[in-house]
Design a protein around this motif. Sequence first.
Motif, PDB file in Angstrom:
ATOM      1  N   GLN A 150      44.298  51.577  73.639  1.00  0.00           N
ATOM      2  CA  GLN A 150      44.461  53.139  73.423  1.00  0.00           C
ATOM      3  C   GLN A 150      42.580  52.338  72.932  1.00  0.00           C
ATOM      4  OE1 GLN A 150      46.781  54.633  71.094  1.00  0.00           O
ATOM      5  NE2 GLN A 150      48.454  54.786  72.235  1.00  0.00           N
ATOM      6  N   ALA A 151      41.774  51.526  72.610  1.00  0.00           N
ATOM      7  CA  ALA A 151      40.746  51.062  71.640  1.00  0.00           C
ATOM      8  C   ALA A 151      39.903  49.980  73.102  1.00  0.00           C
ATOM      9  CB  ALA A 151      41.048  50.060  70.977  1.00  0.00           C
ATOM     10  N   VAL A 152      39.993  50.368  73.882  1.00  0.00           N
ATOM     11  CA  VAL A 152      39.346  49.718  75.700  1.00  0.00           C
ATOM     12  C   VAL A 152      38.738  50.662  75.751  1.00  0.00           C
ATOM     13  CG1 VAL A 152      39.561  48.831  77.775  1.00  0.00           C
ATOM     14  CG2 VAL A 152      41.050  48.143  76.623  1.00  0.00           C
ATOM     15  N   THR A 153      37.347  50.021  76.301  1.00  0.00           N
ATOM     16  CA  THR A 153      36.537  51.677  77.005  1.00  0.00           C
ATOM     17  C   THR A 153      35.567  50.483  77.947  1.00  0.00           C
ATOM     18  OG1 THR A 153      34.212  50.385  75.516  1.00  0.00           O
ATOM     19  CG2 THR A 153      35.533  52.296  74.162  1.00  0.00           C
ATOM     20  N   GLU A 154      34.783  51.607  78.555  1.00  0.00           N
ATOM     21  CA  GLU A 154      34.174  50.682  79.891  1.00  0.00           C
ATOM     22  C   GLU A 154      33.569  49.869  79.065  1.00  0.00           C
ATOM     23  OE1 GLU A 154      31.341  53.853  81.354  1.00  0.00           O
ATOM     24  OE2 GLU A 154      33.159  54.610  82.519  1.00  0.00           O
ATOM     25  N   LYS A 155      32.799  49.401  78.127  1.00  0.00           N
ATOM     26  CA  LYS A 155      32.291  47.947  77.638  1.00  0.00           C
ATOM     27  C   LYS A 155      32.550  47.254  77.132  1.00  0.00           C
ATOM     28  CE  LYS A 155      27.145  49.106  76.823  1.00  0.00           C
ATOM     29  NZ  LYS A 155      26.665  47.798  77.631  1.00  0.00           N
ATOM     30  N   THR A 156      34.767  46.678  77.238  1.00  0.00           N
ATOM     31  CA  THR A 156      35.303  46.067  76.536  1.00  0.00           C
ATOM     32  C   THR A 156      35.505  44.970  78.055  1.00  0.00           C
ATOM     33  OG1 THR A 156      36.526  47.480  75.510  1.00  0.00           O
ATOM     34  CG2 THR A 156      37.316  45.311  76.239  1.00  0.00           C
ATOM     35  N   LYS A 157      35.203  44.187  77.490  1.00  0.00           N
ATOM     36  CA  LYS A 157      34.551  42.203  78.638  1.00  0.00           C
ATOM     37  C   LYS A 157      36.539  41.636  77.914  1.00  0.00           C
ATOM     38  CE  LYS A 157      32.214  40.281  81.542  1.00  0.00           C
ATOM     39  NZ  LYS A 157      31.458  40.425  81.949  1.00  0.00           N
ATOM     40  N   ILE A 158      36.318  41.441  76.443  1.00  0.00           N
ATOM     41  CA  ILE A 158      37.392  40.026  76.443  1.00  0.00           C
ATOM     42  C   ILE A 158      38.342  40.520  75.385  1.00  0.00           C
ATOM     43  CG2 ILE A 158      37.736  37.697  75.767  1.00  0.00           C
ATOM     44  CD1 ILE A 158      35.051  37.031  76.510  1.00  0.00           C
ATOM     45  N   ILE A 159      39.853  40.801  75.517  1.00  0.00           N
ATOM     46  CA  ILE A 159      40.429  41.053  74.269  1.00  0.00           C
ATOM     47  C   ILE A 159      41.115  39.122  74.252  1.00  0.00           C
ATOM     48  CG2 ILE A 159      42.091  41.870  73.785  1.00  0.00           C
ATOM     49  CD1 ILE A 159      42.005  44.160  76.044  1.00  0.00           C
ATOM     50  N   PHE A 160      41.111  39.188  73.187  1.00  0.00           N
ATOM     51  CA  PHE A 160      41.789  37.880  71.927  1.00  0.00           C
ATOM     52  C   PHE A 160      43.481  38.687  72.040  1.00  0.00           C
ATOM     53  CE2 PHE A 160      37.678  37.152  72.317  1.00  0.00           C
ATOM     54  CZ  PHE A 160      37.699  35.157  72.562  1.00  0.00           C
ATOM     55  N   ILE A 161      43.950  37.733  72.158  1.00  0.00           N
ATOM     56  CA  ILE A 161      46.163  38.549  71.595  1.00  0.00           C
ATOM     57  C   ILE A 161      45.969  36.770  71.242  1.00  0.00           C
ATOM     58  CG2 ILE A 161      48.081  38.996  71.766  1.00  0.00           C
ATOM     59  CD1 ILE A 161      46.117  41.176  73.021  1.00  0.00           C
ATOM     60  N   ALA A 162      46.758  36.610  70.128  1.00  0.00           N
ATOM     61  CA  ALA A 162      47.096  34.987  69.909  1.00  0.00           C
ATOM     62  C   ALA A 162      48.472  35.744  69.764  1.00  0.00           C
ATOM     63  CB  ALA A 162      46.706  34.623  67.861  1.00  0.00           C
ATOM     64  N   ASN A 163      48.689  34.613  70.864  1.00  0.00           N
ATOM     65  CA  ASN A 163      50.806  34.498  70.379  1.00  0.00           C
ATOM     66  C   ASN A 163      51.008  33.716  70.783  1.00  0.00           C
ATOM     67  OD1 ASN A 163      53.410  36.564  70.968  1.00  0.00           O
ATOM     68  ND2 ASN A 163      52.817  37.239  73.306  1.00  0.00           N
TER      69      ASN A 163
END
Lengths: 367, 367
Positions: A150-163
């Motif tokens: 839900q936090a993703v916008t048009e400006k979002t480029k990278i999402i970091f997930i430590a899993n």
Amino acid sequence: MDIERLVKNSVKDVENYKPGKPISEVKRELGLSDVYKMASNENPLGSSPKALKALKRELKCLNRYPDSGCFYLKDKLSKILEVRPENLTIGNGSDELIALTLRAFLNHSEEVIVAKPTFLMYELYSRIEGARVKVVPMKNFKYDLDAIRQAVTEKTKIIFIANPDNPCGTYVNRVEVERFLSCLPDNVIVFHDEAYYEFMDVEDYPQLISSINRRPLIISRTFSKVYGLAGLRIGYGIASPKITEYLNKARDPFNVNSLAQAAALAALDDGGFVKKSLELNKRGREYLFAELQRLGLEFVKSWTNCIVVKIGRNAADLVNYFLKNGIIIRNMSAWGLGEYIRVTVGLEKENRKFIRLLGNYLLNSEQ
Amino acid sequence: MDIERLVKNSVKDVENYKPGKPISEVKRELGLSDVYKMASNENPLGSSPKALKALKRELKCLNRYPDSGCFYLKDKLSKILEVRPENLTIGNGSDELIALTLRAFLNHSEEVIVAKPTFLMYELYSRIEGARVKVVPMKNFKYDLDAIRQAVTEKTKIIFIANPDNPCGTYVNRVEVERFLSCLPDNVIVFHDEAYYEFMDVEDYPQLISSINRRPLIISRTFSKVYGLAGLRIGYGIASPKITEYLNKARDPFNVNSLAQAAALAALDDGGFVKKSLELNKRGREYLFAELQRLGLEFVKSWTNCIVVKIGRNAADLVNYFLKNGIIIRNMSAWGLGEYIRVTVGLEKENRKFIRLLGNYLLNSEQ
């Protein structure tokens, strides 16, 4: 000489990362001779013996630059992972994969999404590169993938997930991750950090290698944890050939030293050491869970080699008490968890001393 | 999956650096058993024996992360250089100092000035960081500081000076450099790369450490050359405390592996190895100068451990001929010098074989 006028704004106010103190530093500063380090999620058993043996054979060639292409390591990894060498980027620790991803793909003022609390380097490196950083709180110490989406916008480029996550030790499962990925726009790069991958002996842990050609996805792993090679600095990224090409363009051609390459190559053959390390960790973790429960402390049920424990307002004081008594553990204030500590599962004697000191401290602070 | 839409423009078209081929690669690809590498300005004598010995003592701690602060190495270097530890930045090779300087100080589309031909990484890293790169030709294979000064504009942020230069092996002297610095605006950072510093046994080589608090100046040095530790990746920068603070903010906290730290520390005590290496190099260089002259070839009079030689339009063919005969030398086309090769001074037997092959080649190509 006004250097502050010259420095990049994004770098100027970056806070330095505060690592767990090295054993030598604690010995030197506190005059202690025997110090246990349970602060940095290192392998308490040492390093893969096969890795150490292989590394010694390389000592006669240290006058030569390392193999820039990491030919032999990529060749072996590609066979084990069932990918091609063109899918692999070798880094000076898997930390470097984070930096390379940002350097290759993030334009100034594009947005990065990170969780909190999670591995601190995502935010740190992102700020250095001038990213806008959006922080999404975890839910019960677990990644909240719905909130991230839900936090993703048009400006979002990278999402970091430590899993699984560091420091929490929790994970998001295959169904959760696949649903998450399927809802993301395809101009968002997901960095799936699997530094603790080897610890995950559960059936529903995500297997994402088959997705690297389907969407922008970088999987990172490391030799610093279960293989016990943190001091050598080596990790790797798995991604599509095109992403890999750009990650490699952004790196120093000699980023990975020769000994790290030789040691990692041999460590991949050291199944015995990995098995022993994982068994030791599991026994130690179970012991610590039981003892923490007995002491009436809240903690996060971790799947990895560290445990986040709630101490209360004395947490910083407790960390100092441990330090003076020769055990280095981690203060969680840098993660915004001032009432918590993080302890790495150690050898049996280390775990026992940790619990003994903890019991003493709690007894004294109750009085 | 359109990754080209996602990558940064500055990274997209960067050409990969082509390092000298590793010996193992040439053996593997050409089926040769004996290969001499005279391509990467490495120390042909090997590594400092004291460094190798010290490094072995660290093997039992490789499960631990390196000391992020490089305490012992900075302490020792600061005493030798008569600076404070706050003046020192330790890098994963001195290459990393180039990258850190750009990362900390260069805003997108600011200008960098580099010479040509010089060390290729300046331009490569600058492009990755989105710099506008202004290239100033050398004059008779020597840095043209007057032309560089005239090229400075309001946009200029960083000037890279390799002194002595690689590949040319020439240097600019103290008077020239001091005059140059005194004419520069104080918002321009000078990166004075002294990777080959130890080879300079001349009285008029610039001594710039006393200038680090007077103007924005970063001096870099390396353990890759005369200390023979290229495979370990370690170098350092000397600058004002404020510049150093920002360089350190831009680095990975664990950028320098533990073995490199231990080896470099011990190498600083190995004056005997340094002396032997420098003497070998000087003898070898004199021999090569004399033989190149005898063969009627033009070459640049180098002060370091490599020599640029004019071959003519057959230069690429010559490099292949050498490769097939088990000697790796460097094609200079990446530097825009298609008619030249660069050879590193080797052991006596390597230098002799180089000259023998060169003589044979010239004889055959005359026919």
